[in-house]
Design an enzyme around this catalytic site. Structure first.
Site, short mmCIF file in Angstrom:
data_model
loop_
_atom_site.label_atom_id
_atom_site.label_comp_id
_atom_site.label_asym_id
_atom_site.label_seq_id
_atom_site.Cartn_x
_atom_site.Cartn_y
_atom_site.Cartn_z
N GLU A 90 0.85 -1.20 0.00
CA GLU A 90 0.00 0.00 0.00
C GLU A 90 0.88 1.25 0.00
OE1 GLU A 90 -4.22 -1.02 1.76
OE2 GLU A 90 -2.84 -0.54 3.37
N CYS A 139 -11.33 2.52 5.76
CA CYS A 139 -10.66 3.77 6.15
C CYS A 139 -11.02 4.92 5.22
CB CYS A 139 -9.16 3.56 6.18
SG CYS A 139 -8.49 2.81 4.69
ZN LIG Z 1 -8.05 4.35 3.11
#
Ligand SMILES: [Zn+2]
Length: 792
Positions: A320, A404
């Site tokens: 990520e 998120c």
């Molecule tokens: Zn996120």
């Protein structure tokens, strides 16, 4: 270095631009979003959709997904039933933050009451010593602070503090702030010099503690933030996990070298930018020169080598985050929505610290492109991953297991006005051009600035200050880094060669109500090319107009997107339109169409005639709001070499099972992996089915002749649950029956290579690849090609 007094600061800032780069001299103060009224046709409707659709959708999903239930269970003292991943609490906090911002500008008794109910639940779940994290209270009561690296405890606390400050400032109520300060006091009793060492695996609490300090005046919170920041990079996670130092690489957590020795952006993108935001806050207060130098170094590395045109960061799904400089692939761009937002937050802090427009340029790019793409036009669907090219299979989702991004977009849009203006003692700074008003105080006098503009569709901006009496101050207008030939007039007289300092036009005069400043930023359609080191964008061009990056969606084209290219001679036109995407400016062009010649069993043939084709591009942030189909930001400038895909590219793909993050369509996209461990956005796998027999199927409208197959296995050893299978086989559909092909040799199983088999030719409308998995492991496939039989 201590802060210099303001009297010293301003002349230094104006005269010694270079010296100021290394010193925390320019302390601008943001004009809070509550003092900024937005009334334009671009952001205002998005904010309304955010308030009326996205925030309610966030709150509903937090109930559906169990985030709220976790607090109820913790309040009851339950020790089972926890739902979701370890960081579930943080999504509640971020949604509460968004809802609080909304309350601040749009009082809403029902929402206010709803927040109070949720906050009351949090207060009951809070432990007697102030601790609050539902995962640990319910599931791992004895394991507080035992795994700072992975378990997001301090991260969740940080989001609580941000939300509590937002709620306190929006409502004046202390119910949430009290929960937060009790928890912060407890954390402060655990961590710090002479107490426990450590810092969060996922930074966030650092910037949040600074906010909590500013809201409460309690300096201990700032000191704790400073402790977490300045100790970072001492390889604490190696110690925590007893990893031998010679085999420890802490880059993912920004824990590989002492923070002041960081020389580039690295690791997980959201973590990196939350950390850098906290570091900027701390350095702005302490004047820590080594920290400031690091921030400058890492900023240059980020913006000069690692930033997508759309304002996002972090190319790789694997971590990520970041890989190597200039690695900015398009179809596999990860560009997490949260990372774009984190980048905007960090750059906003730098813009305030230095008063240099180059930071606000990054904020603008991130907000108008990558951030806004994170939410659908109707506010109910969200992107986590934001590629710059798609085959048409990547779509916004209603929610995520790891949720998120949706509340992060919601809190950003709700408080957007806070990015637009700043003040220093004798200056009013305009960073973003948004129609509406800003109320603030400059040179000790109240000032209301009225802004009229169609930005970002049109670069003409009218700014009218209203003052209580003549007021001498500098109006500093950001001249966007992307612009050329901006002009300014005051009360109708054009200013010849205006003073430009660090990207701001400085208009110094005694202002009176009735004065009118007109800023004209031309917005031609620009062809953007990338540094040649960016391999993915070589011989490609992207279109930008004003701050908006454009993309081509297949729904707007009459020919396949893959065949369209934009030679240098292509005439580009801006076109106002008012359709299903609202009032926008689209870009139209007369592009070229690559030949679609049939190369089957041909070695040479006459070149096809060049064909013209009219095409249309729309702003990137709006993509995937209409009929699904391929999308591209970077277009070839010359006819693309045809990809001679096999017959599998024409097949429909079906699978025996696919979880939410399996993308079976990736199996015949022709994107060849470099290794089994690569993690493309579109990947066919059967996780979490383990040890089972599963299949993937190709179906054609007409029978195909096949005499072989090759497959490239996916294997994410070290981070996921997919391994090479035990065995596999090919079956074909014959009169409604699945039959095994007659193999020549064996089915090979290997990592990092094609596994190819030949079999007696079959003619069939469907083929299946059947996979037998290892016990306790799932399996996955990057690509499966069908080898056609050689017809006599
Ligand atoms: Zn996120």
């Amino acid at each position: 270095m201590k802060r210099l007094s303001r009297l010293l600061v301003l002349p230094l800032l104006l005269m010694t631009a270079h010296a100021a780069d290394n010193q925390p001299l320019a302390k601008l103060r943001p004009v809070p979003f509550t003092a900024v009224q937005i009334s334009d046709s671009f952001w205002y409707p998005r904010q309304e959709i955010n308030r009326t659709a996205s925030i309610p959708v966030n709150l509903e999903n937090l109930v559906k997904s169990g985030n709220i239930l976790n607090f109820e269970l913790a309040a009851k003292g339950a020790h089972s039933g926890f739902q979701g991943p370890v960081f579930m609490d943080s999504d509640v906090y971020k949604a509460l933050e968004a809802a609080s911002y909304s309350l601040a500008t749009h009082p809403d008794p029902i929402l206010d009451k709803r927040l109070d109910e949720i906050i009351a639940g949090l207060a009951v779940a809070q432990q007697p010593d102030g601790y609050l994290n539902t995962y640990f209270t319910i599931k791992e009561p004895g394991k507080r602070w035992t795994n700072l690296r992975d378990w997001h405890e301090l991260y969740c606390a940080g989001h609580m503090f941000e939300a509590a400050v937002a709620h306190f400032q929006a409502t004046g109520k202390r119910n949430f702030l009290t929960v937060a300060t009790r928890f912060a006091d407890y954390i402060d009793s655990v961590f710090g010099p002479g107490k426990r060492m450590g810092y969060p695996g996922h930074p966030e609490i650092e910037l949040a503690l600074v906010k909590l300090w500013r809201a409460t005046g309690e300096r201990r919170y700032f000191n704790l933030a400073q402790f977490f920041i300045e100790n970072r990079g001492t390889k604490f996670f190696a110690e925590e996990h007893q990893t031998p130092l010679d085999s420890y690489d802490g880059a993912y957590w920004q824990d590989d070298v002492p923070i002041c020795d960081q020389d580039r952006i690295k690791g997980h993108a959201v973590r990196a930018c939350y950390l850098l935001s906290g570091a900027t806050d701390v350095a702005a207060e302490t004047g820590n020169q080594a920290l400031l130098k690091m921030i400058g170094r890492v900023w240059r590395n980020t913006t000069e080598r690692n930033l997508y045109l759309t304002g996002g960061i972090g190319p790789s799904a694997h971590n990520e985050g970041f890989t190597v400089d200039y690695d900015l692939p398009n179809p596999t761009a990860y560009q997490e929505t949260c990372a774009t937002i984190a980048l905007a937050q960090w750059n906003h802090r730098l813009a305030l610290l230095y008063g240099d427009a180059k930071y606000a340029d990054v904020v603008e790019r991130a907000l108008y492109n990558g951030t806004l793409a994170g939410v659908s036009q109707d506010g109910t669907r969200f992107f986590y991953v934001n590629p710059l090219e798609s085959r048409g299979t990547h779509h916004r989702q209603p929610w995520f297991g790891c949720a998120c991004c949706p509340p992060n977009v919601a809190r950003t849009l709700a408080a957007l006005g806070g990015y637009a203006y700043a003040v220093s003692d004798a200056s009013l700074w305009v960073n973003l051009y948004i129609q509406g008003t800003a109320k603030t105080t400059v040179s000790g006098q109240p000032v209301t600035l009225q802004v009229t503009t169609e930005y970002p569709w049109d670069g003409r901006v009218k700014l009218a200050p209203q003052v209580t009496g003549p007021n001498r101050f500098e109006m500093r207008l950001r001249i966007p880094g992307w612009s050329r030939d901006a002009s300014i007039s005051v009360n109708g007289s054009k200013i010849q060669s205006p003073v430009i300092e660090k990207g701001y036009a400085v208009l110094s005069r005694e202002w009176q109500t009735g004065d009118i400043v007109e800023l004209d930023i031309p917005m031609p359609v620009e062809r953007i090319v990338a540094n040649p080191n960016v391999i993915a964008d070589r011989t490609r061009v992207a279109l930008q107009r004003g701050p908006l990056v454009y993309c081509f969606e297949s729904v707007d084209q009459n020919e396949p997107l893959a065949s369209i290219y934009l030679p240098e001679t292509t005439q580009l036109n801006a076109l106002k339109e008012n359709g299903s995407l609202g009032r926008i400016v689209a870009i139209t062009a007369n592009a070229r169409l690559a030949s679609q010649q049939d190369w089957k069993r041909k070695l040479y043939q006459p070149a096809a005639a060049v064909q013209q084709v009219s095409v249309k591009a729309i702003p990137y942030y709006l993509w995937d709001n209409r009929a699904p189909g391929p999308m591209k930001v970077w277009m070839p400038v010359a006819a693309p070499t045809p990809v001679l895909q096999g017959t599998e590219s024409q097949a429909e793909v079906t699978v025996s099972f696919a979880s939410g993050n399996s993308r079976p369509a990736g199996i015949n996209d022709g994107l060849e992996p470099k290794s089994s461990g690569e993690q493309p956005p579109e990947l066919c796998h059967w996780w979490p089915h383990k040890g089972a027999e599963e299949w993937v199927q190709y179906s054609w409208k007409q029978p195909v002749s096949a005499s072989g197959a090759k497959v490239y296995w996916f294997d994410d050893t070290g981070r996921g649950g997919c391994r090479l299978p035990v065995s596999w086989r090919i079956e074909y559909l014959d009169g409604g029956q699945w039959k095994p092909v007659q193999l020549k040799g064996q089915y090979p199983v290997a990592l990092n290579d094609w596994c190819e088999v030949a079999f007696d030719p079959v003619s069939a409308q469907a083929l299946r690849l059947v996979v037998k998995m290892q016990p306790n492991w799932a399996a996955g496939i990057h690509e499966w090609k069908v080898l056609e039989a050689d017809e006599e």
